[in-house]
Design a protein around this motif. Structure first.
Motif, PDB file in Angstrom:
ATOM      1  N   ALA A  50       0.969   4.983  -1.989  1.00 44.84           N
ATOM      2  CA  ALA A  50       0.142   5.729  -2.009  1.00 44.84           C
ATOM      3  C   ALA A  50       1.618   6.483  -2.291  1.00 44.84           C
ATOM      4  O   ALA A  50       1.229   8.201  -2.712  1.00 44.84           O
ATOM      5  CB  ALA A  50       0.563   5.946  -0.388  1.00 44.84           C
ATOM      6  N   ARG A  82       0.657  -0.711   0.218  1.00 41.80           N
ATOM      7  CA  ARG A  82      -0.559   0.138   0.143  1.00 41.80           C
ATOM      8  C   ARG A  82       0.474   1.268   0.009  1.00 41.80           C
ATOM      9  O   ARG A  82       0.453   2.163  -0.615  1.00 41.80           O
ATOM     10  CB  ARG A  82      -0.443   0.426   1.128  1.00 41.80           C
ATOM     11  CG  ARG A  82      -2.090  -0.873   1.419  1.00 41.80           C
ATOM     12  CD  ARG A  82      -3.261  -0.140   0.078  1.00 41.80           C
ATOM     13  NE  ARG A  82      -4.038  -1.163  -1.119  1.00 41.80           N
ATOM     14  CZ  ARG A  82      -4.303  -1.297  -2.236  1.00 41.80           C
ATOM     15  NH1 ARG A  82      -3.929   0.101  -2.299  1.00 41.80           N
ATOM     16  NH2 ARG A  82      -4.696  -2.193  -2.534  1.00 41.80           N
ATOM     17  N   HIS A  83       1.766   1.307   1.179  1.00 45.96           N
ATOM     18  CA  HIS A  83       2.494   3.095   1.040  1.00 45.96           C
ATOM     19  C   HIS A  83       3.232   2.496   0.003  1.00 45.96           C
ATOM     20  O   HIS A  83       3.516   4.286  -0.987  1.00 45.96           O
ATOM     21  CB  HIS A  83       3.620   2.921   2.404  1.00 45.96           C
ATOM     22  CG  HIS A  83       4.660   1.223   2.185  1.00 45.96           C
ATOM     23  ND1 HIS A  83       4.509   0.422   2.756  1.00 45.96           N
ATOM     24  CD2 HIS A  83       5.508   1.906   1.446  1.00 45.96           C
ATOM     25  CE1 HIS A  83       6.232  -0.184   2.041  1.00 45.96           C
ATOM     26  NE2 HIS A  83       6.587   0.889   1.721  1.00 45.96           N
TER      27      HIS A  83
END
Lengths: 103, 161
Positions: B86, B82-83
């Protein structure tokens, strides 16, 4: 036809489209979607060329857009052939799984 | 009109990038390209607008659709952390802010529109006149490029690569 739209609007639209295409290139992993994001970026550049061509009254921008279209067509042929060759060897078009050139 | 097609183009581009299925991406790419063709027509680039529809929305997207259907792709999910995504999106947004502020800083009153009085601006005859006189060398080079692309595609799509 609204002649009154200033060139800024076209340039900003083009920049937004280019950024969307760039985000697509770096975040997606499917090679075909990456290819389509590159097409979005090329189109954004074409819009800038056309907008400036009209503003400056120089049809060189149109000719250059024409050339970009020729390059995009060549890229479509070669790029999709590469994708097919990739799929034949790896059974997938996920760009994370392609590491032949990794040292 | 500008807002209609402008938002149409942005919507098409966003949907192309975010769609889960590659087929939907290709169809939204057509939306994006048709909206851009309309914008070209408003900018008096009639030849380029027609070429955009024929070459991009016609040939290139159809070629991509052929490949998608040939390969019958399934999108895998949840592989990238996820990061990481992002971070990439934040980077993209920063790029967007920089480029749009650059584009917004252009002063349109500094460069007055000089295409208004021109007779055949953007028509087939006008573009051809420029293409075959001043830009004849790039034109010839493009023919060599296309030949090289044909040869490359044929070699790449042979059975043994």
């Amino acid at each position: 036809m609204d002649i009154a739209v200033p060139i800024n609007y076209y340039l900003i639209l083009s920049a937004v489209l280019f950024a969307i295409g760039a985000i697509g290139v770096v975040t997606r992993r499917n090679a075909i979607v990456i290819y389509m994001s590159i097409e979005v970026m090329l189109n954004a550049v074409n819009l800038t060329f056309i907008a400036f061509a009209r503003q400056l009254g120089d049809m060189g921008g149109h000719v250059f857009t024409f050339m970009i279209m020729a390059v995009a067509a060549a890229e479509a042929a070669v790029g999709l052939a590469i994708i097919i060759a990739l799929f034949r060897n790896k059974r997938s078009v996920d760009v994370d799984e392609v590491n032949l050139l990794k040292g | 009109m500008f807002y209609l097609f402008g938002f149409g183009a942005v919507f098409g581009a966003v949907a192309t990038v975010t769609s889960r299925k590659p087929v939907m991406s290709a169809l939204f790419l057509i939306v994006n390209m048709l909206c851009l063709a309309a914008l070209y027509a408003q900018l008096e680039a009639h030849l380029i607008a027609v070429l955009q529809v024929v070459v991009y929305a016609g040939a290139i997207v159809v070629l991509a659709l052929f490949v998608i259907m040939l390969l019958n792709l399934q999108e895998k999910q949840g592989l990238v952390r996820r990061h990481k995504i992002a971070l990439q999106i934040i980077g993209g947004v920063i790029v967007a802010i920089i480029v749009t502020s650059l584009a917004g800083s252009v002063d349109p009153s500094a460069i007055p529109i000089s295409a208004e009085g021109m007779e055949e601006f953007g028509t087939v005859a006008g573009v051809a006149k420029v293409l075959f006189t001043r830009y004849i060398l790039p034109f010839e080079i493009a023919s060599v490029l296309l030949l090289a692309a044909i040869v490359g595609a044929v070699i790449l799509s042979r059975s043994k690569v």
